[in-house]
Scaffold this motif. Sequence first.
Motif, short mmCIF file in Angstrom:
data_model
loop_
_atom_site.label_atom_id
_atom_site.label_comp_id
_atom_site.label_asym_id
_atom_site.label_seq_id
_atom_site.Cartn_x
_atom_site.Cartn_y
_atom_site.Cartn_z
N PHE A 16 27.56 30.78 11.45
CA PHE A 16 28.72 31.17 10.66
C PHE A 16 28.62 30.54 9.27
O PHE A 16 28.26 29.37 9.13
N GLU A 17 28.97 31.32 8.26
CA GLU A 17 28.91 30.84 6.89
C GLU A 17 29.93 29.73 6.67
O GLU A 17 31.11 29.89 6.96
N SER A 29 34.49 34.09 7.82
CA SER A 29 33.12 33.97 8.34
C SER A 29 33.00 34.58 9.73
O SER A 29 31.99 35.21 10.06
#
Length: 293
Positions: A16-17, A29
């Motif tokens: 996940f960003e 995200s």
Amino acid sequence: MHFMRQEEAIKAMHLFEGGQEYNRISKRSLKNWMVNAFRERKALALTLNDTKVAVSKLNQMTNVVGGVIVFVLWLLILGIATTNLLVFLSSPFLVAVIVFGDTLKAVFEAIVFLFVMHPFDVGDRCEIEEVQVVVEEMNILTTVFLRYDNLKIYYPNNVLATIPIMNFYRSPDMGEGIDFYIHVATPVAKLALMKERILRYINNKKEHWYPGAMIVLRDVDETNKLKVSIWLCHTLNFQDMGMRYVRRELVLQEMIKVLRDLDIEYRMLPLDVNVRNVPPIESTRMPTTWNYS
């Protein structure tokens, strides 16, 4: 960690960003991850469907050829077919081979390309003849691509078998390069500080870039400007071209900020301007800052 072990949770956060940097998963995200996962599964479903259709058509062609061979063997076994009959039947067959020989060759090459070489699947981003396209549909004889402006391009598979095809989706995580110029008289201390600040920013974005980025002075051009290059490696390939340029933009913004803070700039060489035979000024419209006396 309520659902998995610590090692698995850390690996999951990397998907996940911003998860690794902030130790949390934002709604944005999570949404982006779910959209990307849906796109990958949709592309896989389309690939399987196109492959199923191609196999079905190939099966029909094989059944027709096999039926003709079995029919001829049945005539030979029962003694119905004589030499004269076989010669009579083979004559139109030879004519058909001469007339449709190129078509049969193209079909065979297309089948080999589709099932043996198989350089891409539906949804893959490729570069063909210096044009980036996305695979839209795969058939036995042709492949349909979408260009960046959604223009459909039809390529014969036997032609694709003879040209280089670059596949971004199947490539590993890819590198990025950013070049810019600064003045040759920039102090060494400022250069060192510029490198330190830009590398610090890149190393802090671990979900975007791999460690080991480099900033090098590559060349001196026209005796007045230094060519500086930033070499870094994404944590993704260029299948998602939009995300590539979003990350590149963030690095450019940080680079511009550092250059402004350190007052690093590029100046052109001085030019000698000789003005001769200037005509007299006849206009009465003078700038307000001029003295009319």
